[in-house]
Structure formats: C-alpha cells, structure tokens
Design a protein around this motif. Sequence first.
Motif, short mmCIF file in Angstrom:
data_model
loop_
_atom_site.label_atom_id
_atom_site.label_comp_id
_atom_site.label_asym_id
_atom_site.label_seq_id
_atom_site.Cartn_x
_atom_site.Cartn_y
_atom_site.Cartn_z
N ASP A 6 0.82 -1.21 0.00
CA ASP A 6 0.00 0.00 0.00
C ASP A 6 0.86 1.26 0.00
OD1 ASP A 6 -2.25 -1.60 0.05
OD2 ASP A 6 -2.49 -1.47 2.22
N THR A 7 1.94 1.25 0.75
CA THR A 7 2.83 2.39 0.79
C THR A 7 3.53 2.58 -0.55
OG1 THR A 7 3.21 1.92 3.12
CG2 THR A 7 4.70 3.47 2.08
N ASN A 8 3.93 1.48 -1.17
CA ASN A 8 4.56 1.56 -2.49
C ASN A 8 3.61 2.17 -3.51
OD1 ASN A 8 6.63 0.21 -1.26
ND2 ASN A 8 6.22 -1.74 -2.24
N ILE A 9 2.37 1.75 -3.47
CA ILE A 9 1.37 2.30 -4.40
C ILE A 9 1.13 3.77 -4.11
CG2 ILE A 9 -1.05 2.16 -5.08
CD1 ILE A 9 -0.82 -0.89 -4.69
N ALA A 10 1.12 4.14 -2.84
CA ALA A 10 0.93 5.55 -2.48
C ALA A 10 2.06 6.41 -3.01
CB ALA A 10 0.81 5.69 -0.96
N ILE A 11 3.30 5.93 -2.87
CA ILE A 11 4.45 6.67 -3.40
C ILE A 11 4.32 6.81 -4.91
CG2 ILE A 11 6.96 6.62 -3.74
CD1 ILE A 11 7.12 5.15 -1.03
N LEU A 12 3.96 5.74 -5.58
CA LEU A 12 3.80 5.76 -7.03
C LEU A 12 2.72 6.75 -7.45
CD1 LEU A 12 4.60 4.38 -9.74
CD2 LEU A 12 2.73 2.81 -9.31
N LEU A 13 1.58 6.72 -6.79
CA LEU A 13 0.47 7.61 -7.15
C LEU A 13 0.80 9.08 -6.87
CD1 LEU A 13 -2.65 5.58 -6.01
CD2 LEU A 13 -1.89 6.06 -8.34
N VAL A 14 1.41 9.36 -5.74
CA VAL A 14 1.77 10.75 -5.43
C VAL A 14 2.76 11.27 -6.46
CG1 VAL A 14 2.97 12.22 -3.77
CG2 VAL A 14 1.24 10.61 -2.98
N THR A 15 3.74 10.46 -6.79
CA THR A 15 4.74 10.87 -7.78
C THR A 15 4.10 11.08 -9.14
OG1 THR A 15 6.38 9.57 -6.57
CG2 THR A 15 6.95 10.23 -8.80
N TRP A 16 3.22 10.17 -9.54
CA TRP A 16 2.54 10.28 -10.83
C TRP A 16 1.69 11.54 -10.86
CZ3 TRP A 16 -2.65 10.11 -12.34
CH2 TRP A 16 -2.86 9.99 -13.71
N LEU A 17 0.97 11.83 -9.78
CA LEU A 17 0.12 13.02 -9.72
C LEU A 17 0.95 14.30 -9.83
CD1 LEU A 17 -2.49 12.03 -7.02
CD2 LEU A 17 -2.93 12.46 -9.43
N VAL A 18 2.08 14.35 -9.17
CA VAL A 18 2.94 15.53 -9.25
C VAL A 18 3.41 15.74 -10.69
CG1 VAL A 18 5.20 16.49 -8.57
CG2 VAL A 18 3.68 15.48 -6.85
N VAL A 19 3.79 14.67 -11.37
CA VAL A 19 4.24 14.78 -12.76
C VAL A 19 3.09 15.24 -13.65
CG1 VAL A 19 5.06 13.45 -14.75
CG2 VAL A 19 6.10 13.11 -12.52
N GLN A 20 1.89 14.72 -13.43
CA GLN A 20 0.74 15.12 -14.23
C GLN A 20 0.39 16.58 -14.03
OE1 GLN A 20 -0.48 13.17 -16.67
NE2 GLN A 20 1.21 11.91 -15.98
N VAL A 21 0.56 17.07 -12.81
CA VAL A 21 0.29 18.48 -12.53
C VAL A 21 1.33 19.37 -13.22
CG1 VAL A 21 0.32 20.21 -10.67
CG2 VAL A 21 -0.95 18.08 -10.39
N LEU A 22 2.57 18.90 -13.30
CA LEU A 22 3.64 19.70 -13.91
C LEU A 22 3.63 19.67 -15.44
CD1 LEU A 22 6.64 18.90 -11.55
CD2 LEU A 22 5.30 21.01 -11.68
N LYS A 23 3.01 18.65 -16.04
CA LYS A 23 3.06 18.52 -17.50
C LYS A 23 2.54 19.75 -18.24
CE LYS A 23 3.35 13.82 -19.00
NZ LYS A 23 2.70 12.72 -19.66
N PRO A 24 1.39 20.30 -17.89
CA PRO A 24 0.89 21.45 -18.67
C PRO A 24 1.58 22.77 -18.33
CG PRO A 24 -0.76 20.73 -17.07
CD PRO A 24 0.39 19.80 -16.97
N THR A 25 2.49 22.78 -17.39
CA THR A 25 3.19 24.02 -17.04
C THR A 25 4.35 24.26 -18.00
OG1 THR A 25 4.71 22.94 -15.50
CG2 THR A 25 2.59 23.68 -14.61
N LYS A 26 5.11 25.28 -17.71
CA LYS A 26 6.24 25.64 -18.56
C LYS A 26 7.49 24.80 -18.28
CE LYS A 26 4.76 30.34 -19.38
NZ LYS A 26 5.10 31.75 -19.33
N VAL A 27 7.37 23.81 -17.38
CA VAL A 27 8.50 22.93 -17.09
C VAL A 27 8.82 22.10 -18.33
CG1 VAL A 27 9.27 20.99 -15.69
CG2 VAL A 27 7.94 22.82 -14.65
N ASN A 28 10.07 22.03 -18.69
CA ASN A 28 10.49 21.26 -19.85
C ASN A 28 10.13 19.79 -19.63
OD1 ASN A 28 11.83 19.99 -21.95
ND2 ASN A 28 13.72 21.16 -21.69
#
Length: 97
Positions: A6-28
Amino acid sequence: MTFNVDTNIAILLVTWLVVQVLKPTKVNNHLLPLIAVVVGALVAVGLSFYTHDTKLVQDVVLGVWAGFASTGLNETATKSITSIINGFANGFGKPKN
C-alpha cells in the motif's frame, strides 16, 4: 517497519500526480522523469521518517523506482492506447493503397 504494498502504491500515485500536474506548465517535459525520481525519493524519505523506518537507503531506492515507474507507466499507457486507436483506424495491418 518496512514499506508494504500500500505504501509503495501511495508513493507511485503521489509521484505520478505531481508529474501530471507539472506537465501542462512551462517545465520542460524532458525534465519530468528526473523530477519524478526526485519526488519519489523525497516522498519515500518523508514516509520513512513518518513511520520511523530504519532502512532509509532501501526507502530511497524504492522512491527512485517509483519515480521511474510513474513516468514509465504514463508513457506505456499513452503509447498503448495510441497504438490501439491507430490500429482501429488503419484496419490493424491492412496494406495501405
């Protein structure tokens, strides 16, 4: 105490969500895998301190893996769905005339 599934999945989901939030920004977008790895490691370290885990190096490696997995998961899903849609559109291998 070590991380469970469960903790592994939580780490994966939090990381994935952060990347998805950053995708539409000006971050390369080329920096997103690196950002995902760093976020995964930071989340793992944070959880390690929160749960008083003594295997910090193992947790950091797990966080780095979660960062790679979160970007790979997104890329794999996107490419798979795109190829399926293209397959339907092209008749799954029918020669083009």
